[in-house]
Design an enzyme around this catalytic site. Structure first.
Site, mmCIF file in Angstrom:
data_model
loop_
_atom_site.group_PDB
_atom_site.id
_atom_site.type_symbol
_atom_site.label_atom_id
_atom_site.label_comp_id
_atom_site.label_asym_id
_atom_site.label_seq_id
_atom_site.Cartn_x
_atom_site.Cartn_y
_atom_site.Cartn_z
ATOM 1 C CD GLU A 97 10.320 -189.610 -46.568
ATOM 2 O OE1 GLU A 97 10.901 -190.584 -47.071
ATOM 3 O OE2 GLU A 97 10.470 -189.274 -45.368
ATOM 4 N NE ARG A 111 24.783 -188.437 -46.926
ATOM 5 C CZ ARG A 111 24.439 -189.717 -46.820
ATOM 6 N NH1 ARG A 111 23.187 -190.095 -47.006
ATOM 7 N NH2 ARG A 111 25.327 -190.621 -46.507
ATOM 8 C CE1 TYR A 171 32.061 -185.988 -50.242
ATOM 9 C CE2 TYR A 171 33.327 -187.537 -48.924
ATOM 10 C CZ TYR A 171 32.106 -187.058 -49.368
ATOM 11 O OH TYR A 171 30.943 -187.665 -48.945
ATOM 12 C CG ASP A 188 20.733 -197.841 -45.142
ATOM 13 O OD1 ASP A 188 21.533 -198.348 -45.954
ATOM 14 O OD2 ASP A 188 21.012 -196.843 -44.442
HETATM 15 C C1 LIG Z 1 28.352 -191.264 -41.946
HETATM 16 C C2 LIG Z 1 27.798 -191.958 -43.149
HETATM 17 C C3 LIG Z 1 28.408 -191.805 -44.375
HETATM 18 C C4 LIG Z 1 27.927 -192.490 -45.493
HETATM 19 N N1 LIG Z 1 28.553 -192.320 -46.687
HETATM 20 C C5 LIG Z 1 28.115 -192.992 -47.779
HETATM 21 C C6 LIG Z 1 28.762 -192.826 -49.041
HETATM 22 O O1 LIG Z 1 29.707 -192.051 -49.167
HETATM 23 N N2 LIG Z 1 28.303 -193.552 -50.101
HETATM 24 C C7 LIG Z 1 27.240 -194.417 -49.981
HETATM 25 O O2 LIG Z 1 26.879 -195.059 -50.976
HETATM 26 N N3 LIG Z 1 26.601 -194.574 -48.798
HETATM 27 C C8 LIG Z 1 27.000 -193.880 -47.708
HETATM 28 N N4 LIG Z 1 26.341 -194.004 -46.512
HETATM 29 C C9 LIG Z 1 25.159 -194.893 -46.447
HETATM 30 C C10 LIG Z 1 23.920 -194.205 -47.047
HETATM 31 O O3 LIG Z 1 23.716 -192.968 -46.427
HETATM 32 C C11 LIG Z 1 22.699 -195.080 -46.851
HETATM 33 O O4 LIG Z 1 23.002 -196.406 -47.161
HETATM 34 C C12 LIG Z 1 21.553 -194.615 -47.763
HETATM 35 O O5 LIG Z 1 21.237 -193.276 -47.518
HETATM 36 C C13 LIG Z 1 20.340 -195.512 -47.561
HETATM 37 O O6 LIG Z 1 19.283 -195.037 -48.361
HETATM 38 P P1 LIG Z 1 17.825 -195.656 -48.162
HETATM 39 O O7 LIG Z 1 16.963 -194.920 -49.145
HETATM 40 O O8 LIG Z 1 17.870 -197.111 -48.194
HETATM 41 O O9 LIG Z 1 17.418 -195.271 -46.672
HETATM 42 P P2 LIG Z 1 17.177 -193.809 -45.989
HETATM 43 O O10 LIG Z 1 18.085 -192.796 -46.587
HETATM 44 O O11 LIG Z 1 17.237 -194.040 -44.547
HETATM 45 O O12 LIG Z 1 15.705 -193.458 -46.448
HETATM 46 C C14 LIG Z 1 14.581 -194.051 -45.848
HETATM 47 C C15 LIG Z 1 13.412 -193.112 -46.040
HETATM 48 O O13 LIG Z 1 12.238 -193.762 -45.564
HETATM 49 C C16 LIG Z 1 11.478 -192.844 -44.814
HETATM 50 N N5 LIG Z 1 10.696 -193.622 -43.860
HETATM 51 C C17 LIG Z 1 11.169 -194.367 -42.823
HETATM 52 N N6 LIG Z 1 10.150 -194.945 -42.158
HETATM 53 C C18 LIG Z 1 9.000 -194.566 -42.788
HETATM 54 C C19 LIG Z 1 7.615 -194.822 -42.550
HETATM 55 N N7 LIG Z 1 7.217 -195.610 -41.525
HETATM 56 N N8 LIG Z 1 6.703 -194.269 -43.385
HETATM 57 C C20 LIG Z 1 7.100 -193.480 -44.437
HETATM 58 N N9 LIG Z 1 8.404 -193.180 -44.682
HETATM 59 C C21 LIG Z 1 9.349 -193.721 -43.875
HETATM 60 C C22 LIG Z 1 12.519 -191.961 -44.148
HETATM 61 O O14 LIG Z 1 11.989 -190.716 -43.729
HETATM 62 C C23 LIG Z 1 13.555 -191.825 -45.254
HETATM 63 O O15 LIG Z 1 13.295 -190.723 -46.097
HETATM 64 C C24 LIG Z 1 26.789 -193.338 -45.376
HETATM 65 C C25 LIG Z 1 26.165 -193.477 -44.140
HETATM 66 C C26 LIG Z 1 26.652 -192.794 -43.038
HETATM 67 C C27 LIG Z 1 25.956 -192.965 -41.726
#
Ligand SMILES: Cc1cc2nc3c(=O)[nH]c(=O)nc-3n(C[C@H](O)[C@H](O)[C@H](O)COP(=O)(O)OP(=O)(O)OC[C@H]3O[C@@H](n4cnc5c(N)ncnc54)[C@H](O)[C@@H]3O)c2cc1C
Length: 393
Positions: A33, A107, A215, A295
């Site tokens: 990370e 979160r 909520y 994502d």
């Molecule tokens: C306003 C809003 C509300 C939302 N509400 C919901 C909800 O209610 N329910 C739901 O299911 N989803 C919700 N989402 C979507 C959800 O937040 C995301 O889909 C989810 O957090 C994605 O998780 P992830 O681990 O794929 O990516 P991220 O949370 O983006 O994690 C990626 C990680 O990778 C790290 N990283 C990035 N690049 C590098 C690199 N080059 N080297 C090392 N580390 C790196 C980052 O620092 C980060 O910690 C919401 C989104 C938004 C914007």
């Protein structure tokens, strides 16, 4: 160069859930990370039954439930008039149908639960302050280089590195897409909330080009709010500046809303805003021994509250495919994406369309939405089955 059997880039909800799922399936996994600590932003997240079922299978549902709130209902109200639009009852019939409740939580609390489970598991190792700056595909291996010049070689690389994924660059030249919507979000102690709230319900206020979600989280100690609106000042030329979506636009967007909504919007911390992005679904997530998750693979608008839920589903699927293929990475990655791409592409597309339905005004979509909302009963879950019911594996 250090050799890592399975390497996950990104210690967000997706990466952490995947590390845990792979470890529980018997695979040694290392998570890197870039941030100094494993943290999430100070706002809430909704978890639907499809994600809660996975968390149960990962052995963390009790810990999640300890810090979550199970709302009784999701209530849609009109942002201008306060008119009731529709209710989804999360009670006994919902639980019976999907095998899980609906939960909302902080979160940070969710990430802490996943992090603790990873730390406890002997097959997971974690490193912070490790920013990946380069990834090479060597067909039967991948090499990642970090900002400090260090490199790791891995048999399998999972890019769980979020919306602006570096791993995705190996697969696509696409760019995040915006519809000029911006979110403000945050959680306040319940004692500081100056509007009457229904502590057992989730409320969504819908208006033209805007909505407000509210909520309770953390056992009801905090109240979470998300305000979303379409920026009138957005143009592609100023996309990467702070010249759109500012606090003045936030106030203007909700100026015609009812008193309760306007008061709620005044409570937001205005120091940070989140421009909202998704991307078009990809037809392929995998190159050699590199695949995508969360994502990085399928960023979506948040209108179905499914981004993290889908990342959690990804985690379960990838671990199951690795186990079913006895650790044959090529076969497991192929089976994983064959299962996950159609489902996540559908969720991405529906989320985009659902946003249009929420924000409609003065058109046939608004009229149809209101009529549909009016006609359905609170325990009519027909339109949720495709998302919340167990899907074919
Ligand atoms: C306003 C809003 C509300 C939302 N509400 C919901 C909800 O209610 N329910 C739901 O299911 N989803 C919700 N989402 C979507 C959800 O937040 C995301 O889909 C989810 O957090 C994605 O998780 P992830 O681990 O794929 O990516 P991220 O949370 O983006 O994690 C990626 C990680 O990778 C790290 N990283 C990035 N690049 C590098 C690199 N080059 N080297 C090392 N580390 C790196 C980052 O620092 C980060 O910690 C919401 C989104 C938004 C914007």
């Amino acid at each position: 160069m250090r050799h890592i059997p399975l390497l996950i880039i990104g210690g967000g909800i997706g990466g952490m859930a995947t590390g845990l799922a792979l470890a529980r399936a018997g695979f040694e996994t290392h998570i890197v990370e870039q941030a100094q600590e494993f943290t999430e932003i100070g706002a809430g997240i909704q978890l639907a039954p499809n994600a809660l079922r996975v968390l149960e299978s990962l052995g963390v549902l009790d810990a999640v439930s300890d810090v979550a709130v199970r709302p009784r209902n999701l209530v849609f109200l009109h942002a201008d008039t306060g008119r009731h639009m529709t209710t989804i009852d999360f009670g006994a019939a919902f639980l019976e149908r999907y095998g899980q409740s609906y939960s909302v939580l902080h979160r940070g609390d969710l990430l802490d639960v996943l992090l603790a489970a990873c730390r406890e598991h002997p097959k997971v190792t974690l490193e912070n302050n490790r920013q990946v700056v380069d990834i090479e595909d060597h067909t039967t291996a991948a090499v990642v280089r970090f900002a400090d010049g260090d490199s790791y070689r891995t048999d399998a690389l999972i890019g769980a590195d979020g919306l602006r994924s570096r791993a995705r660059l190996l697969l696509s030249e696409d760019r995040p897409f915006t519809e000029a919507y911006v979110a403000y979000r945050g959680a306040l102690p319940m004692s500081e909330i100056s509007v009457p709230v229904e502590p057992d319900d989730e409320i969504i206020w819908l208006g033209a080009n805007r909505h407000l979600v509210q909520y309770p989280i953390r056992r009801g100690e905090l109240y979470n709010q998300v305000a979303v609106f379409r920026s009138p000042n957005y143009t592609p030329e100023i996309e990467h500046t702070d010249q759109w979506g500012g606090p003045d636009e936030l106030d203007a967007a909700f100026a015609t809303s009812c008193e309760q909504v306007r008061t709620s919007v005044r409570m937001f911390n205005r120091s940070r805003r989140w421009p909202l992005y998704d991307r078009e679904p990809l037809a392929n997530w995998t190159r050699g021994r590199i695949t995508l998750l969360g994502d990085a693979a399928h960023p979506m608008f948040q209108y179905l509250a499914q981004g993290a839920c889908q990342a959690i589903e990804d985690a379960e699927c990838l671990a199951r495919q690795m186990a079913e293929h006895n650790g044959d990475i090529d076969k497991a990655f192929a089976a994983y994406q064959a299962e996950r791409i159609p489902r996540t592409a559908l969720v991405q597309r529906v989320a985009r369309g659902w946003g249009h339905v929420w924000h409609a005004e003065g058109d046939v979509i608004e009229a149809l939405r209101d009529r549909l909302f009016r006609l359905r009963s609170a325990d009519d879950y027909t339109d949720l089955d495709w998302l919340y019911q167990p899907h074919a594996a």
